[in-house]
Design a protein around this motif. Structure first.
Motif, PDB file in Angstrom:
ATOM      1  N   GLN A 268       0.854  -1.188   0.000  1.00  0.00           N
ATOM      2  CA  GLN A 268       0.000   0.000   0.000  1.00  0.00           C
ATOM      3  C   GLN A 268       0.887   1.234   0.000  1.00  0.00           C
ATOM      4  OE1 GLN A 268      -3.398  -0.175   2.581  1.00  0.00           O
ATOM      5  NE2 GLN A 268      -3.573   2.041   2.741  1.00  0.00           N
ATOM      6  N   ALA A 269       0.808   1.996  -1.085  1.00  0.00           N
ATOM      7  CA  ALA A 269       1.680   3.153  -1.263  1.00  0.00           C
ATOM      8  C   ALA A 269       1.531   4.115  -0.088  1.00  0.00           C
ATOM      9  CB  ALA A 269       1.347   3.862  -2.571  1.00  0.00           C
ATOM     10  N   SER A 313      -2.869   4.786  -0.734  1.00  0.00           N
ATOM     11  CA  SER A 313      -3.375   5.328   0.524  1.00  0.00           C
ATOM     12  C   SER A 313      -3.881   6.747   0.296  1.00  0.00           C
ATOM     13  CB  SER A 313      -2.268   5.376   1.584  1.00  0.00           C
ATOM     14  OG  SER A 313      -1.713   4.110   1.815  1.00  0.00           O
ATOM     15  N   ASP A 314      -4.906   7.113   1.040  1.00  0.00           N
ATOM     16  CA  ASP A 314      -5.247   8.523   1.190  1.00  0.00           C
ATOM     17  C   ASP A 314      -4.321   9.036   2.289  1.00  0.00           C
ATOM     18  OD1 ASP A 314      -6.357  10.964   2.150  1.00  0.00           O
ATOM     19  OD2 ASP A 314      -8.276  10.453   1.242  1.00  0.00           O
ATOM     20  N   SER A 321      -7.369   3.802  -0.651  1.00  0.00           N
ATOM     21  CA  SER A 321      -8.227   4.543  -1.573  1.00  0.00           C
ATOM     22  C   SER A 321      -8.212   3.859  -2.929  1.00  0.00           C
ATOM     23  CB  SER A 321      -7.761   5.997  -1.691  1.00  0.00           C
ATOM     24  OG  SER A 321      -8.568   6.713  -2.605  1.00  0.00           O
ATOM     25  N   GLY A 322      -8.954   2.755  -3.031  1.00  0.00           N
ATOM     26  CA  GLY A 322      -8.966   1.973  -4.259  1.00  0.00           C
ATOM     27  C   GLY A 322      -9.665   2.642  -5.418  1.00  0.00           C
ATOM     28  N   GLU A 326      -5.104   7.938  -8.612  1.00  0.00           N
ATOM     29  CA  GLU A 326      -3.762   7.391  -8.415  1.00  0.00           C
ATOM     30  C   GLU A 326      -3.753   5.862  -8.523  1.00  0.00           C
ATOM     31  OE1 GLU A 326      -4.090  11.317  -6.333  1.00  0.00           O
ATOM     32  OE2 GLU A 326      -5.257   9.461  -6.277  1.00  0.00           O
ATOM     33  N   GLN A 327      -4.817   5.231  -7.994  1.00  0.00           N
ATOM     34  CA  GLN A 327      -4.915   3.774  -8.112  1.00  0.00           C
ATOM     35  C   GLN A 327      -5.037   3.356  -9.567  1.00  0.00           C
ATOM     36  OE1 GLN A 327      -4.937   1.141  -5.550  1.00  0.00           O
ATOM     37  NE2 GLN A 327      -4.447   0.157  -7.489  1.00  0.00           N
TER      38      GLN A 327
END
Length: 511
Positions: A268-269, A313-314, A321-322, A326-327
């Motif tokens: 998860q970024a 991630s938010d 935040s799928g 960005e996803q």
């Protein structure tokens, strides 16, 4: 009626008749495995820099926590075990394993017409995930998911043209014993659909029982090995850069049993992967390359899907935040790296952060699904039904997703430009002495079903027609279709004697 009105009425009748006619497989405007690849967020230089960074990470950082069996396997292939317990991978080893890797995989289904051929930039959409809740659209609430919910999801997908496989989208929360849950997950999916199935295993000790069940369903071990219709979704790493010991042991057993492997890296970024989108891709690529070494050191050419699944991630909250842009970019970039290596790959798209199938869910699901398809992602996981950043699954959203994915696949197919499609002769005939419109032309009628795709539930009527139809509600129609599909016969049902044998051998929770 005037001549013009008669022509229009005749045109409408012709269009209605053409749309009602059954489609042959060859005529369908979209079908599984259509070629994407027109969207490329990464340049060639970008991909080379990501590859170089991933190779450096494998050489210099390596991965920790491999089981002893995995250490023995990978060191025997050329990996280096450091004093710190981390396995490091020389570039020459990665290059050797890329040569040995299977570049064209067929994921079999119980019915061969649903087989998925993974190569180049062929696109397939399906479900996945481990949601722990079901979305009840009528009460606008969440409840725990059950084995019946999972079985019903498989039954629904069996009838949806644009959802091509069923990887377990939810957890059977009504089954407390993990062994029974794993076995019932397979049973619930396999008795609901003849399409390819993906599943996971909680512990290595459960895999042998699963194979026993699968051999019974297939009609024997030989028939299973000839056409393995279930793949193992294997989270073989715990990002950042550590092996998941028990999952690796599961993977070893699945390879021995002839089951295709999804090598799934799900950092998860900003949390378990670097925050920059490029950095998250680098780590996922590095981890999956290590997995590729693992698999091909055991069995060269074993079917393995390069499953770079980094999430976003938010960063305001740290929550996943799928449904973000960005996803969508992250998934598209991963798809390009699959093509860079020439490997069959999969990643996540279609996730909604929205809690219900509303407008937010629509834009979140459409954006990433279309981008994933346009980049030519072979396996688009979690493409329909997922809400609340993978915590909730919704049958109605699954059904609406079929319409959405049909439109996405039409975008993937693109625009055909030929002597016929530029339409000059039809323009000439229409404009010079012709009727002045194209409604009843031979070209229009011949292309109605092959050039255009029509949604099942989405409403395209005028406001007047909508009023006359008593203002149909999209969610209400999805509920009605859900009930009809669940009640419809499924060809996936097992022969009574096979089902009885399975129920005698295993504790099956599905009534």
């Amino acid at each position: 009626m005037t001549d013009t009105q008669n022509r229009r009425a005749g045109g409408r009748a012709a269009r209605k008749a053409a749309r009602a006619a059954p489609l042959s497989e060859a005529m369908r405007p979209v079908r599984p495995g259509m070629q994407g690849g027109t969207y490329k967020p990464l340049t060639q230089l970008d991909m080379e820099r990501i590859n170089e960074a991933a190779l450096c990470a494998l050489e210099e950082i390596g991965l920790a926590d491999a089981p002893q069996s995995g250490i023995d396997i990978m060191v025997g292939a050329g990996a280096i075990l450091g004093d710190d317990g981390r396995l490091r991978y020389p570039r020459a080893l990665i290059e050797d394993m890329l040569v040995k890797a299977n570049r064209e995989i067929t994921l079999c289904a119980r019915n061969p017409k649903h087989d998925l051929h993974l190569s180049e930039k062929k696109v397939h959409y399906g479900t996945a995930g481990a949601a722990v809740h079901m979305v009840d659209v009528q009460s606008r609430s969440y409840r725990e998911s059950t084995v019946r919910d999972l079985h019903n999801a498989a039954r629904i997908v069996e009838h949806l043209d644009n959802i091509h496989f069923v990887q377990r989208p939810m957890v059977c929360r009504d089954i407390l014993d993990n062994r029974e849950m794993d076995l019932n997950t397979i049973y619930a999916c396999a008795t609901g659909t003849e399409k390819h199935i993906g599943t996971s295993f909680t512990e290595p000790d459960f895999v042998d029982d699963a194979f026993e069940m699968l051999h019974m369903i297939a009609g024997g071990e030989d028939k299973w090995r000839e056409r393995p219709f279930v793949s193992n979704s294997n989270c073989f790493v715990v990002p950042p850069m550590k092996f998941a010991t028990e999952s690796c042991q599961v993977m070893e057993k699945c390879i021995a049993g002839g089951m295709p492997i999804l090598l799934l890296s799900a950092g998860q970024a900003g949390a378990t992967a670097p925050a920059p989108i490029a950095g998250a891709i680098v780590q996922a690529v590095a981890e999956c390359l290590a997995g590729l070494v693992y698999v091909n050191a055991i069995k060269p050419g074993h079917p393995a899907i390069f499953g770079t699944w980094p999430f976003v991630s938010d960063l305001r909250t740290g929550a996943m935040s799928g449904g973000s842009g960005e996803q969508a970019l992250l998934t598209a970039g991963c798809a390009q790296m699959h093509h860079y290596y020439g490997l069959p790959g999969g990643a996540a798209a279609g996730i909604a952060d929205a809690k219900l199938p509303d407008m937010q869910a629509g834009w979140e699901q459409a954006m990433s699904n279309v981008m994933a398809g346009l980049t030519g992602l072979n396996m688009v996981y979690e493409a329909a039904g997922m809400h609340a950043s993978l915590l909730g699954f919704c049958h109605e959203s699954l059904i609406l997703g079929d319409d959405l994915l049909g439109q996405a696949m039409r975008c993937v197919r693109g625009i055909e430009v030929s002597e016929d499609t530029v339409g000059l002769e039809t323009m000439r005939a229409t404009c010079l002495g012709g009727p002045g419109h194209y409604l009843g032309s031979d070209q229009t009628l011949s292309l109605m079903q092959t050039e255009y795709i029509y949604p099942v539930l989405a409403d395209r009527s005028s406001p007047k027609e909508w009023q006359e139809k008593d203002r149909p509600d999209l969610i209400e129609q999805a509920v009605a279709r859900k009930e009809a599909l669940i009640a419809a016969p499924t060809p996936a049902a097992l022969a009574p004697e096979v089902d009885a044998q399975i129920r005698q051998r295993f504790k099956i929770h599905l009534d």
